[in-house]
Structures are given as structure tokens and as C-alpha cells.
Design a protein around this motif. Structure first.
Motif, short mmCIF file in Angstrom:
data_model
loop_
_atom_site.label_atom_id
_atom_site.label_comp_id
_atom_site.label_asym_id
_atom_site.label_seq_id
_atom_site.Cartn_x
_atom_site.Cartn_y
_atom_site.Cartn_z
N TRP A 138 -4.38 5.18 9.53
CA TRP A 138 -4.73 4.19 8.50
C TRP A 138 -4.98 2.81 9.11
N LYS A 155 7.48 8.87 4.04
CA LYS A 155 7.74 9.80 2.95
C LYS A 155 7.58 11.26 3.37
N LYS A 166 -0.04 9.37 10.18
CA LYS A 166 -0.98 8.96 9.15
C LYS A 166 -1.09 7.43 9.07
N TYR A 202 0.85 -1.19 0.00
CA TYR A 202 0.00 0.00 0.00
C TYR A 202 0.89 1.24 0.00
N GLU A 203 0.48 2.25 -0.74
CA GLU A 203 1.28 3.48 -0.79
C GLU A 203 0.37 4.68 -1.01
N ASP A 204 0.64 5.74 -0.28
CA ASP A 204 -0.02 7.02 -0.53
C ASP A 204 1.04 8.12 -0.44
N GLU A 205 0.59 9.37 -0.34
CA GLU A 205 1.55 10.47 -0.36
C GLU A 205 2.39 10.57 0.91
N ASN A 206 2.00 9.85 1.96
CA ASN A 206 2.71 9.95 3.24
C ASN A 206 3.63 8.77 3.55
N ARG A 213 4.73 4.30 2.51
CA ARG A 213 4.58 3.06 1.77
C ARG A 213 4.61 1.91 2.78
#
Length: 351
Positions: free
Chosen positions: A100, A89, A96, A68-72, A74
Motif C-alpha cells: 500500500w 488485522k 499488504k 485508512y482501514e481495509d480488511e488487512n 488500520r
């Protein structure tokens, strides 16, 4: 007279009843006594084993969310450490991530250093990684890990693996390697040794046996334009895991397939020695396949990738090994370290 007979009969019946009762008591009392000594018992798991099983259940639950990866951040899984890796990141990444986990029903992962490893923006570990040498071997957990996490393996090549002088009964020390004509790349002591991996904190020599093995296979089958540099670039462009934590064999398989090479299904082994896997390998090798292989070179060490290309008539397994083969002409005889390597997984590959 009649009254006397009635009284005597009553006394006789009473005596017979007493005799019957005493007789029954004597016959039953030993059995009753023995039964009273039997105490029901329950099998109780040790507290640490219960905790480890619970942790494994949490890891298995989290696997459905990886990668899973988002802007904050991985989020992914490392099979070698059996831990979940969070690559931060942004400065808010950890907060965050905790949010999650709550949103996805995984609140027990938050603040759990036994299961989760964080890497900060500079890719330095902020929580000490799990040390396999400090963990007692549990065959139940290990077996579950192999099959529940099937297809998600990783390697970590920066291990100091011991070597062994033990030899198989049919092995001689002056064997000549077969001539295969394949292209060899060393991950260390080579022009590519200092090649940085995508995370920037490790180089090819430290954790690059996976892409080095892929480079040998692609260069041999598809041409010398493929080398460790081009393969590392492909890993990076496709977002494949390639860091100090190692690389996934599933990514290696995916990359080889995308380049037009054929692969087989996975062959899964339970840390087996060469004499236990040689018959499985030979069936495929005789049909023209070679093997991208994952094995361990010490009891509690990390995995190491190499390329099995041939098995001789006496059962010796010959391989292009990017680390152990760098000081001699390839291929090398992996049986020279018997009972290591302990084979874990392989898949066949051919043009």
C-alpha cells in the motif's frame, strides 16, 4: 635640442606613470588584503537534524492518508509519539501495508521503525514505540507538529507525572474549591478503573483520561445516564481510536457535538503555563463555556486530558481532573503543580 626635449619629456611621463601606479597600489592593497581574508561560509544542518526534518516531512505527507482501514490493517497517526500506527488485522497485514505504501508514493515508510509502529493481532507493539524522553527537544519540529497536525491530537495517560510544590505568587495552599455541582468520574481507583478499552490490552485507568473527561462533561450537561462505560462504548461503535496509544481530541469534540453540545474552535498553546493561558480561558468561562483541555505534566511526557470549569479572581485554574483529582473533592486547583501543567490545546463546550 629638440631631440633632447622629446627624450626628457618621455622620461618625465614615464616617471609620472610609475608614481601614479605606485600610489594606486598603496591605496588599494589594504582593502584587497582585507577582502582576501573573508571566507564565504554556509550554514550546514547537523546530520541528525536533517534526518529528523526529513522524517517529519514523511509523516506530514502520510497524514493525508489517515485514517485508512481495509480488511488487512488500520493506519493512523499518534500525535503523542509523532509516529504512524499500523494495527495488523491479518497475518498478511504487514506485507499488504508495504504494498500500500508503494502504491501511494510512500515507500520510505516501509521498514522504517523511526516512523512506523506495528500492533499485531493481539494489539501488542511489535516495534518499540518512540520514547520522548530520549529525544532532544527541537522547537522547530515541535511547532510544525502542532500546526501541521492540527485537530489530530492524542493522549496517553499511563505516565508517571511528577508534581511540583512551586506555587504562583498569588496562590495560597488553603484555597477552597468553588462549588460547581458537576458530576465527577475518576479513571483510576473507581468502579470503572478496570474497564477494558476497545483494543483489549489497556484499561481506563491506564489510558482513559479522554473518555473519562467526555463522560464528566456529558453526564453534567445531559444527565447521569452517561458514564465512562457508555462513552467507551460510543468510541468503539464509532470506530474512534481508543487504545494504549490514547485517544484523539478531535474524536472527543465530534462526539460531544453529535450529542447536541456546543463547542468552540480549538485554542492552540505552545506548552504554556497557567499564567500564559488564563486570560484566554477566562474570556470564554465568563461567557458560560468550560474547556476540554490537553496539557503535559512533565517535560517529555505524554498528554493528559481534563475539564477546566472555573478560574478564580486570583488566576487559579480549577478543573475536574479524572486522574489527579481522584483523591479530593472536585474541582482541583491545577496551578498547585506550577509551572505544570503545560497547556497545549483546548476547546470550549457548553449546553
Amino acid at each position: 635640442m629638440r631631440k633632447t626635449i622629446i627624450i626628457a619629456s618621455t622620461i618625465l611621463v614615464f616617471i609620472l606613470f610609475i608614481i601614479f601606479f605606485v600610489s594606486r597600489f598603496k591605496n588599494q592593497s589594504p582593502a584587497t588584503s582585507n577582502q582576501s581574508l573573508v571566507t564565504p561560509t554556509a550554514v550546514i544542518l547537523e546530520e541528525d537534524q536533517e534526518s529528523r526534518i526529513r522524517n517529519q516531512e514523511l509523516v506530514n505527507s502520510a497524514l493525508s492518508f489517515t485514517p485508512y482501514e481495509d480488511e488487512n490493517f488500520r493506519f493512523d497517526y499518534s500525535a503523542e509519539t509523532n509516529k504512524l500506527v499500523v494495527q495488523e488485522k491479518t497475518p498478511e497485514a504487514r506485507e499488504k501495508f508495504f504494498e500500500w505504501t508503494n502504491q501511494n508514493g510512500l515507500p520510505e515508510l516501509a521498514g522504517n521503525p523511526e516512523l512506523v509502529v506495528f500492533e499485531n493481532q493481539n494489539n501488542n507493539l511489535t516495534i518499540q514505540q518512540f520514547n520522548n524522553s530520549d529525544q532532544d527537544f527541537d522547537p522547530v519540529i515541535d511547532f510544525l507538529n502542532i500546526f501541521l497536525n492540527f485537530g489530530r491530537g492524542e493522549e496517553n495517560s499511563n505516565q508517571n507525572f511528577p508534581t511540583s510544590n512551586l506555587q504562583l505568587p498569588n496562590q495560597t495552599s488553603n484555597l477552597q474549591p468553588p462549588t460547581s455541582g458537576f458530576i465527577y468520574y475518576a479513571q483510576c481507583d473507581s468502579p470503572y478503573a478496570d474497564l477494558p478499552l476497545p483494543d483489549g490490552s489497556c484499561n481506563l485507568c491506564q489510558a482513559g483520561c479522554g473518555p473519562s473527561t467526555v463522560a464528566m462533561i456529558t453526564a453534567s450537561y445531559l444527565g447521569p445516564n452517561f458514564n465512562p462505560q457508555t462513552i467507551v462504548d460510543m468510541y468503539k461503535s464509532r470506530g474512534f481510536l481508543l487504545s494504549c496509544a490514547g485517544s484523539r481530541y478531535s474524536d472527543a469534540k465530534s462526539l460531544l457535538q453529535s450529542l447536541g453540545l456546543k463547542t468552540t474552535d480549538y485554542l492552540v498553546f505552545d506548552y504554556e503555563s497557567s499564567d500564559q493561558v488564563v486570560s484566554d480561558f477566562k474570556k470564554y468561562l465568563d461567557a458560560g463555556w468550560t474547556f476540554f483541555t490537553l496539557a503535559n505534566f512533565k517535560e517529555n511526557g505524554g498528554g493528559h486530558y481534563f475539564w477546566v470549569t472555573e478560574i478564580d479572581d486570583t488566576g487559579n485554574i480549577w478543573a475536574y481532573d479524572p486522574y489527579y483529582g481522584r483523591f479530593e473533592a472536585p474541582p482541583i486547583n491545577e496551578n498547585s503543580r506550577y509551572p505544570y501543567p503545560k497547556y497545549r490545546l483546548a476547546f470550549g463546550v457548553k449546553k
